[in-house]
Design an enzyme around this catalytic site. Structure first.
Site, PDB file in Angstrom:
ATOM      1  N   CYS A 101      25.782  44.368   6.427  1.00 25.10           N
ATOM      2  CA  CYS A 101      25.820  45.923   6.412  1.00 25.10           C
ATOM      3  C   CYS A 101      25.671  46.337   7.645  1.00 25.10           C
ATOM      4  O   CYS A 101      25.137  46.066   8.651  1.00 25.10           O
ATOM      5  CB  CYS A 101      24.342  46.150   5.655  1.00 25.10           C
ATOM      6  SG  CYS A 101      23.805  47.800   5.711  1.00 25.10           S
ATOM      7  N   LYS A 158       2.063   4.711   1.724  1.00 26.98           N
ATOM      8  CA  LYS A 158       1.959   5.406   3.130  1.00 26.98           C
ATOM      9  C   LYS A 158       1.378   6.749   2.996  1.00 26.98           C
ATOM     10  O   LYS A 158       2.190   7.447   2.242  1.00 26.98           O
ATOM     11  CB  LYS A 158       3.271   5.346   3.706  1.00 26.98           C
ATOM     12  CG  LYS A 158       3.172   5.578   5.206  1.00 26.98           C
ATOM     13  CD  LYS A 158       4.497   5.104   5.624  1.00 26.98           C
ATOM     14  CE  LYS A 158       4.434   5.273   7.328  1.00 26.98           C
ATOM     15  NZ  LYS A 158       4.018   6.848   7.830  1.00 26.98           N
ATOM     16  N   TYR A 211      -7.199   1.877   5.826  1.00 23.01           N
ATOM     17  CA  TYR A 211      -6.265   0.668   5.395  1.00 23.01           C
ATOM     18  C   TYR A 211      -6.097  -0.446   6.352  1.00 23.01           C
ATOM     19  O   TYR A 211      -5.562  -1.391   6.168  1.00 23.01           O
ATOM     20  CB  TYR A 211      -4.844   1.238   5.339  1.00 23.01           C
ATOM     21  CG  TYR A 211      -4.371   2.231   6.658  1.00 23.01           C
ATOM     22  CD1 TYR A 211      -4.469   1.744   7.813  1.00 23.01           C
ATOM     23  CD2 TYR A 211      -4.188   3.410   6.251  1.00 23.01           C
ATOM     24  CE1 TYR A 211      -4.195   2.455   8.735  1.00 23.01           C
ATOM     25  CE2 TYR A 211      -3.912   4.448   7.246  1.00 23.01           C
ATOM     26  CZ  TYR A 211      -3.857   3.923   8.702  1.00 23.01           C
ATOM     27  OH  TYR A 211      -3.511   4.633   9.737  1.00 23.01           O
ATOM     28  N   GLU A 254       0.936  -1.075  -0.037  1.00 22.86           N
ATOM     29  CA  GLU A 254      -0.039   0.140   0.015  1.00 22.86           C
ATOM     30  C   GLU A 254       0.840   1.403   0.189  1.00 22.86           C
ATOM     31  O   GLU A 254       2.005   1.287   0.200  1.00 22.86           O
ATOM     32  CB  GLU A 254      -0.685   0.006   1.114  1.00 22.86           C
ATOM     33  CG  GLU A 254      -1.790  -1.162   1.306  1.00 22.86           C
ATOM     34  CD  GLU A 254      -2.401  -1.250   2.613  1.00 22.86           C
ATOM     35  OE1 GLU A 254      -2.380  -0.486   3.513  1.00 22.86           O
ATOM     36  OE2 GLU A 254      -2.873  -2.257   3.080  1.00 22.86           O
ATOM     37  N   LYS A 305      10.098   4.099   4.224  1.00 19.45           N
ATOM     38  CA  LYS A 305      10.229   5.684   3.846  1.00 19.45           C
ATOM     39  C   LYS A 305      10.764   6.228   2.668  1.00 19.45           C
ATOM     40  O   LYS A 305      11.982   5.909   2.616  1.00 19.45           O
ATOM     41  CB  LYS A 305      10.651   6.252   5.083  1.00 19.45           C
ATOM     42  CG  LYS A 305       9.806   5.946   6.322  1.00 19.45           C
ATOM     43  CD  LYS A 305       8.885   6.832   6.525  1.00 19.45           C
ATOM     44  CE  LYS A 305       8.919   7.966   7.409  1.00 19.45           C
ATOM     45  NZ  LYS A 305       8.604   8.357   8.577  1.00 19.45           N
ATOM     46  N   ASP A 330       0.377  10.440   3.722  1.00 24.53           N
ATOM     47  CA  ASP A 330       1.037  11.244   4.768  1.00 24.53           C
ATOM     48  C   ASP A 330      -0.232  12.335   5.605  1.00 24.53           C
ATOM     49  O   ASP A 330      -0.449  13.365   4.953  1.00 24.53           O
ATOM     50  CB  ASP A 330       2.012  12.215   4.200  1.00 24.53           C
ATOM     51  CG  ASP A 330       2.974  12.797   5.278  1.00 24.53           C
ATOM     52  OD1 ASP A 330       2.559  12.435   6.518  1.00 24.53           O
ATOM     53  OD2 ASP A 330       3.793  13.628   4.899  1.00 24.53           O
ATOM     54  N   CYS A 365      19.356  48.535   0.260  1.00 22.65           N
ATOM     55  CA  CYS A 365      18.348  49.509   0.830  1.00 22.65           C
ATOM     56  C   CYS A 365      18.838  50.787   0.248  1.00 22.65           C
ATOM     57  O   CYS A 365      19.852  50.915  -0.464  1.00 22.65           O
ATOM     58  CB  CYS A 365      18.427  49.396   2.391  1.00 22.65           C
ATOM     59  SG  CYS A 365      19.943  50.661   2.876  1.00 22.65           S
ATOM     60  N   CYS A 375      19.979  51.295   8.663  1.00 28.73           N
ATOM     61  CA  CYS A 375      19.538  50.624   7.392  1.00 28.73           C
ATOM     62  C   CYS A 375      18.023  49.890   7.533  1.00 28.73           C
ATOM     63  O   CYS A 375      17.934  49.264   8.367  1.00 28.73           O
ATOM     64  CB  CYS A 375      20.480  49.355   7.084  1.00 28.73           C
ATOM     65  SG  CYS A 375      19.956  48.169   5.924  1.00 28.73           S
ATOM     66  N   CYS A 428      24.675  47.247   0.072  1.00 28.77           N
ATOM     67  CA  CYS A 428      23.077  46.720   0.514  1.00 28.77           C
ATOM     68  C   CYS A 428      22.208  47.104  -0.307  1.00 28.77           C
ATOM     69  O   CYS A 428      22.010  48.392  -0.975  1.00 28.77           O
ATOM     70  CB  CYS A 428      23.150  47.651   2.049  1.00 28.77           C
ATOM     71  SG  CYS A 428      21.467  47.304   2.910  1.00 28.77           S
TER      72      CYS A 428
HETATM   73  S1  IVH Z   1      -1.099   0.287   8.836  1.00 33.28           S
HETATM   74  C1  IVH Z   1      -0.808  -1.599  12.594  1.00 33.28           C
HETATM   75  N1  IVH Z   1      -1.340   1.472   6.403  1.00 33.28           N
HETATM   76  O1  IVH Z   1       1.460   5.280   9.246  1.00 33.28           O
HETATM   77  C2  IVH Z   1      -0.586  -0.783  11.510  1.00 33.28           C
HETATM   78  N2  IVH Z   1      -0.616   2.917   8.219  1.00 33.28           N
HETATM   79  O2  IVH Z   1       3.886   4.994  10.807  1.00 33.28           O
HETATM   80  C3  IVH Z   1      -1.208   0.339  11.207  1.00 33.28           C
HETATM   81  N3  IVH Z   1      -0.151   5.199   7.463  1.00 33.28           N
HETATM   82  O3  IVH Z   1      -0.210   5.224  12.330  1.00 33.28           O
HETATM   83  C4  IVH Z   1      -0.966   1.051  10.308  1.00 33.28           C
HETATM   84  N4  IVH Z   1      -0.399   4.876   5.207  1.00 33.28           N
HETATM   85  O4  IVH Z   1      -1.165   6.817  10.409  1.00 33.28           O
HETATM   86  C5  IVH Z   1      -0.928   1.628   7.517  1.00 33.28           C
HETATM   87  N5  IVH Z   1      -1.291   2.294   4.205  1.00 33.28           N
HETATM   88  C6  IVH Z   1      -0.870   2.376   5.501  1.00 33.28           C
HETATM   89  C7  IVH Z   1      -0.723   3.589   6.026  1.00 33.28           C
HETATM   90  C8  IVH Z   1      -0.504   3.877   7.394  1.00 33.28           C
HETATM   91  C9  IVH Z   1      -0.153   5.640   6.144  1.00 33.28           C
HETATM   92  C10 IVH Z   1       0.347   5.697   8.860  1.00 33.28           C
HETATM   93  C11 IVH Z   1      -0.630   5.354  10.113  1.00 33.28           C
HETATM   94  C12 IVH Z   1       0.110   4.923  10.979  1.00 33.28           C
HETATM   95  C13 IVH Z   1       1.590   5.332  10.536  1.00 33.28           C
HETATM   96  C14 IVH Z   1       2.718   4.613  11.067  1.00 33.28           C
END
Ligand code: IVH
Length: 680
Positions: free
Chosen positions: A430, A119, A228, A117, A317, A121, A413, A435, A411
């Protein structure tokens, strides 16, 4: 017994404290101070130290816990199943290591299929549906207890209030609330129109929008969600894989991200990770990585979890985002101490969650080292909230004969005084005290909390007063034309009175703070205190020679020279003449002045404060306790005499004080204690 690495214990304590602070900035205040990558680096260092010294692992270490304690703005919600965090992997090797560790724990030594999946933000939430109705929504908080944000969640149009008939009787849906980039851009366009500050990035804005006291504000923010996983489930179809869970959520009308893939090997999962990195730019929402999860729920159960994260999942990450854009020009800005900083004017580019049109280039050497020239195509990097950075030119795209940039000699100004650079110093300055480029920075510095602490004199007002010609140096703060200010738009009787009172109060500040406010080059808070204590009055400092100044412990020749030069300047002398006589006669330090004047009502007492106490700044309340002979540490212990609870107190201090049976005082009781030394 394992050997304890020298200093490891101290470093671990320091890291735990720093990580705790930054966790709080991120999770509770939605306002982080350092980039995610820097935060991850602190956690990584802590983890490495703990791996080398397992006997030093503390139960309160962030490697053993999740997020931050919930704030007290919302009612607490205890999660029936904990909301966990994820362990991170930063490269292929770390991903392999995760898979190897997990495999070894399984009887069959096979992870089976993996679900990949993105991740997202944003902000983790839990949505609890009972009998198909959305009953409660909560933030993750510290994983055990979150905040009740039901009213706010109900305003998000993609979250169903009711589920169809085939839904389980109880279903806790876990997902990430986020702000689509289009909503973020729209919100910032509105801010621009209203002349207000832009929001830094979609993640923090999403979190801030969701944690509004007033849900009608949340409703206007265009938030959305990706679901998720699930927490508690009662009834409904039997589920044996994670992918089946996601399918169920999808059929129930809950938003599930379409980029999700189920794959048969770690190699394929890695391909997903690599693809996600290149897809990142084209997505209409922000991601900060990919998540790999073991698909079979029986294997998930067999793998279990540590106190903070499941062993059956790992987050990869992504590194900070980079983009290329055109370097239109290099300008120089003048800071409060006259420092001339070159910065890049860029063709606006969307990178790391916001549009970047400017980036600092720090100083002349950096520009040379990077060899960036106006007209170059440059690589720009930005991660989350971090200040954008120009990494370097794309040499292949450099037009022929592009001239090298030269640091300007004067400068920007209207006075056009020379910009000079001393040997051994990377910066140009300066030196002209009037100034106008420097003035705003100096006034803001003068009014700052650690200096004269003048409330109600913020950036906007300083700008306005300079533009209107009310202020042309810091001395003018004390002769502001209040009659004219009263007539300005946005200034009522009350706000003018508040401003005047704050300026009046600043006349009582100490000599050390006045020195901080004078913004003398190379002088920091501590050196100002040293000077104030050694000389006792401004007059004596002004009359001291370089040698006499340098005799003070902690004051070196460079500082001594700088102080001497500052007071030698005729313009500075004129400015000082404008300061009120109370300030010119100020005594050496806060503590000394107050200790002499105040009765020692709190002698022998240890008073801890949580939350804001009316009439005091955060530092001020501690100073008030200390000035009356008491101690004011940051945490509750068995030695604490009383806990003072102000506005928005922290739950953990309160809990601990209750557990230890320590008296808890409200603001009025605190006021009485300060005056009389008597506990209620
Ligand atoms: S699963 C027990 N899936 O990432 C596992 N988390 O760094 C629960 N997050 O607290 C998380 N995308 O806020 C999962 N596809 C995804 C995610 C995801 C973002 C976030 C979530 C979690 C944090 C952990």
């Amino acid at each position: 017994m394992q050997k304890v690495t020298t200093g490891a214990e101290d470093r671990i304590s320091e890291l735990i404290e720093r990580i705790g602070y930054h966790n709080d900035r991120y999770h509770v205040h939605d306002d982080p101070e350092i980039p995610d990558a820097e935060f991850d680096e602190l956690v990584r260092e802590l983890r490495e130290l703990e791996t080398a010294n397992p006997e030093l692992i503390r139960p309160d270490s962030p490697t053993q816990t999740v997020g931050a304690d919930p704030s007290t703005l919302f009612a607490p919600v205890e999660h029936r199943m904990p909301m966990m965090s994820l362990d991170n992997a930063f490269d292929r090797e770390e991903l392999n290591a995760w898979a190897d560790r997990a495999r070894r724990r399984l009887a069959a030594e096979d992870l089976g299929d993996l679900v990949c999946e993105l991740k997202f933000d944003g902000l983790a939430v839990s949505l609890r549906y009972v009998n198909r109705k959305l009953e409660q929504a909560a933030t993750r908080g510290n994983g055990r207890v979150g905040e009740d944000i039901t009213a706010n969640i109900l305003t998000i149009s993609s979250i169903p209030h009711r589920l169809p008939g085939n839904a389980p009787d109880v279903l806790e849906v876990r997902g990430e609330v986020y702000m689509p980039l289009s909503a973020f851009e729209e919100l910032n366009a509105e801010q621009d129109r209203a002349g207000k500050a832009r929001y830094a990035n979609p993640r923090n804005t999403a979190a801030g929008s969701l944690r509004q006291k007033d849900p009608t504000i949340t409703a206007t923010r265009g938030l959305s969600i990706w679901c998720y996983s699930v927490g508690e489930v009662q009834g409904g179809p039997a589920l044996d894989t994670h992918s089946a869970t996601l399918e169920l959520l999808d059929t129930l009308g809950l938003p599930v991200n379409p980029e999700t893939a189920t794959v048969g090997s770690l190699d394929k999962a890695w391909e997903f990770v690599v693809r996600s990195e290149s897809k990142r730019h084209g997505l209409p929402y922000e991601i900060d990585g990919a998540v790999i999860k073991v698909n079979r729920l029986d294997l998930q159960e067999e793998l279990g979890a540590t106190s903070r994260a499941p062993r059956w999942a790992v987050a990869y990450k992504l590194p900070p985002e980079e983009k290329t854009t055109k370097l239109l020009d290099i300008h120089v800005s003048i800071g409060g101490k006259g420092k001339a900083t070159p910065f890049a004017a860029l063709e606006p580019v969307f990178v790391g969650g916001s549009t970047v049109a400017m980036a600092t280039l720090h100083n002349e050497d950096q520009v040379r080292e990077k060899d960036v020239r106006p007209g170059d195509t440059v690589v720009v990097r930005k991660a989350g909230d971090v200040i954008p950075e120009v990494l370097g030119p794309v040499l292949a795209d450099r037009p022929d004969g592009l001239p090298v940039w030269e640091f300007p000699e004067v400068c920007p100004c209207p006075h056009q005084q020379p910009l000079t650079r001393q040997e051994g110093d990377a910066a140009h300055y300066c030196r002209f005290p009037r100034c106008p480029e420097q003035l705003r920075g100096w006034i803001e510095h003068f009014a700052a909390r650690n200096a004269l602490d003048i409330e109600h004199l913020g950036e906007q007002r300083v700008r306005l007063f300079i533009d209107l010609g009310f202020i042309s140096d810091v001395g003018d703060i004390y002769s502001l034309p209040y009659d004219r200010i009263r007539e300005l738009e946005g200034f009522g009787e009350l706000s003018v009175a508040n401003l005047a009172a704050a300026i009046e109060a600043s006349k009582q500040q100490s000599l050390a703070r006045l020195l901080v406010g004078l913004n003398i080059r190379h002088l920091g808070d501590t050196t100002c205190e040293l000077l104030a204590e050694a000389f006792g009055s401004l007059e004596r400092i002004m009359g001291a020679s370089v040698e006499e100044l340098a005799e003070v412990d902690g004051i070196g020749p460079i500082i001594a020279e700088s102080v001497y030069e500052f007071f030698l300047s005729e313009v500075n002398q004129e400015i000082i003449q404008k300061l009120p006589k109370e300030l010119l006669e100020a005594s050496s330090s806060d503590a000394e002045a107050e200790v002499e004047a105040l009765p020692q009502t709190l002698e022998g007492m240890t008073i801890v404060v949580t939350g804001g106490v009316e009439g005091y700044t955060r530092d001020g309340v501690g100073a008030a306790i200390k000035a009356r002979g008491g101690k004011a540490p940051g945490s509750v212990s068995s030695k604490t005499t009383a806990l003072v609870v102000g506005e928005n107190p922290g739950a953990s201090k309160l809990e601990k004080a209750e557990k230890l049976g320590i008296p808890i005082l409200d603001e009025a009781q605190f006021q009485r204690l300060i005056e009389t030394g008597e506990l209620p």
